[in-house]
Scaffold this motif. Structure first.
Motif, short mmCIF file in Angstrom:
data_model
loop_
_atom_site.label_atom_id
_atom_site.label_comp_id
_atom_site.label_asym_id
_atom_site.label_seq_id
_atom_site.Cartn_x
_atom_site.Cartn_y
_atom_site.Cartn_z
N ALA A 48 0.85 -1.20 0.00
CA ALA A 48 0.00 0.00 0.00
C ALA A 48 0.88 1.25 0.00
N ALA A 49 0.46 2.24 -0.76
CA ALA A 49 1.24 3.47 -0.86
C ALA A 49 0.81 4.50 0.18
N THR A 50 -0.40 4.33 0.71
CA THR A 50 -0.92 5.33 1.64
C THR A 50 -1.50 4.67 2.88
N ALA A 51 -1.59 5.45 3.94
CA ALA A 51 -2.25 5.02 5.17
C ALA A 51 -2.95 6.23 5.76
N VAL A 74 7.95 6.77 8.63
CA VAL A 74 7.45 5.69 7.78
C VAL A 74 6.88 6.20 6.45
N ALA A 75 6.68 7.51 6.34
CA ALA A 75 6.03 8.06 5.14
C ALA A 75 6.81 9.24 4.57
N ALA A 76 6.70 9.40 3.25
CA ALA A 76 7.35 10.53 2.61
C ALA A 76 6.64 11.83 2.96
N LYS A 77 5.32 11.73 3.18
CA LYS A 77 4.51 12.93 3.37
C LYS A 77 3.37 12.66 4.34
N VAL A 78 3.07 13.62 5.19
CA VAL A 78 1.89 13.53 6.06
C VAL A 78 1.09 14.81 5.88
N GLU A 79 -0.15 14.66 5.41
CA GLU A 79 -0.99 15.83 5.13
C GLU A 79 -2.32 15.71 5.85
N VAL A 80 -2.95 16.87 6.10
CA VAL A 80 -4.33 16.88 6.56
C VAL A 80 -5.22 16.85 5.32
N MET A 105 -12.62 23.70 21.59
CA MET A 105 -13.33 22.71 20.78
C MET A 105 -12.48 21.45 20.57
N THR A 106 -13.17 20.39 20.16
CA THR A 106 -12.50 19.15 19.76
C THR A 106 -12.81 18.88 18.30
N VAL A 107 -11.78 18.62 17.54
CA VAL A 107 -11.97 18.25 16.13
C VAL A 107 -11.61 16.77 15.99
N ASN A 108 -12.55 16.01 15.47
CA ASN A 108 -12.35 14.57 15.33
C ASN A 108 -11.90 14.21 13.93
N LEU A 109 -10.77 13.54 13.88
CA LEU A 109 -10.31 12.95 12.62
C LEU A 109 -10.67 11.48 12.70
N GLU A 110 -11.64 11.06 11.90
CA GLU A 110 -12.11 9.69 12.01
C GLU A 110 -12.58 9.18 10.66
N PRO A 111 -12.66 7.84 10.54
CA PRO A 111 -13.11 7.27 9.27
C PRO A 111 -14.52 7.76 8.95
N ASN A 112 -14.80 7.97 7.69
CA ASN A 112 -16.12 8.39 7.23
C ASN A 112 -16.50 9.79 7.71
N ALA A 113 -15.52 10.53 8.24
CA ALA A 113 -15.81 11.89 8.65
C ALA A 113 -15.09 12.85 7.71
N ASN A 114 -15.15 14.12 8.06
CA ASN A 114 -14.63 15.13 7.15
C ASN A 114 -13.13 15.11 6.96
N TYR A 115 -12.42 14.79 8.04
CA TYR A 115 -10.98 14.98 8.02
C TYR A 115 -10.22 13.73 8.45
N HIS A 116 -9.03 13.59 7.88
CA HIS A 116 -8.12 12.55 8.33
C HIS A 116 -6.70 13.00 8.03
N LEU A 117 -5.75 12.32 8.65
CA LEU A 117 -4.36 12.52 8.29
C LEU A 117 -4.00 11.46 7.26
N MET A 118 -3.33 11.88 6.21
CA MET A 118 -2.95 10.93 5.17
C MET A 118 -1.44 10.82 5.10
N LEU A 119 -0.99 9.59 5.29
CA LEU A 119 0.43 9.29 5.13
C LEU A 119 0.62 8.75 3.73
N SER A 120 1.43 9.42 2.93
CA SER A 120 1.64 8.93 1.57
C SER A 120 3.12 8.66 1.34
N GLY A 121 3.40 7.88 0.31
CA GLY A 121 4.77 7.44 0.08
C GLY A 121 5.23 6.53 1.21
N LEU A 122 4.37 5.57 1.57
CA LEU A 122 4.69 4.65 2.67
C LEU A 122 5.96 3.86 2.36
#
Ligand SMILES: [Cu+2]
Length: 169
Positions: A48-51, A74-80, A105-122
């Motif tokens: 897999a290239a991303t997580a 572990v990754a080349a890039k980590v983006e919001v 406030m609390t901002v939730n990064l979760e599956p099926n939600a608006n935001y997540h952190l993406m690790l690419s170039g795994l």
């Protein structure tokens, strides 16, 4: 940018959501008002290239902050990333200005939600049961280091552990 296999992988994660069962994780603190709670990543298949990485970001400070991105060995890039649905097609984009974490406030990064952190170039697969070191960059709080527990593929995360509590998507 989202590939077909990535979409299929997300769909599989959702489909196998009911299989999870993990204990909660200790919180990671800082003295800046930003607290990262329940960080986790789903394991990735070999090649897999991303997580993705998920967590709750609490701002206990008096001023707004912004999550700008991160870095991980572990990754080349980590983006919001922000996810959106248009005409039945899900897509995601990197938030170049970062993600606002409003004061109090609390901002939730979760599956099926608006935001997540993406690790690419795994550089290697995320293995169930291991921890991934990750550093998040905040505009005001600076760098906050967190060890991300890797949960099995298909997990919903540490929060989805209440017995008898099941979502049906
Ligand atoms: Cu993404």
């Amino acid at each position: 940018m989202i590939t077909k296999s990535r979409m299929a992988w997300i769909a599989a994660s959702v489909a196998f959501a009911a299989l999870c069962c993990q204990a909660g994780w200790a919180e990671t603190g800082s003295d800046t008002g930003i607290i990262l709670e329940h960080p986790w990543s789903p394991a990735t298949p070999n090649g897999a290239a991303t997580a993705a990485a998920y967590m709750s970001i609490e701002n206990h400070g008096r001023s707004d902050d912004r999550l700008l991105g991160g870095s991980a060995p572990v990754a080349a890039k980590v983006e919001v990333h922000a996810m959106s649905m248009a005409n039945g097609i899900m897509s995601m984009r990197a938030l170049s200005d970062g993600l606002k974490i409003p004061a109090g406030m609390t901002v939730n990064l979760e599956p099926n939600a608006n935001y997540h952190l993406m690790l690419s170039g795994l550089k290697s697969a995320l293995k169930d049961g291991t921890k991934v070191p990750l550093t998040l960059h905040f505009a005001k709080a600076g760098d906050i280091h967190v060890e991300i527990p890797v949960l099995p593929i298909g997990s919903r995360g540490p929060a989805a552990t209440v017995p008898g509590h099941m979502d049906h998507h």
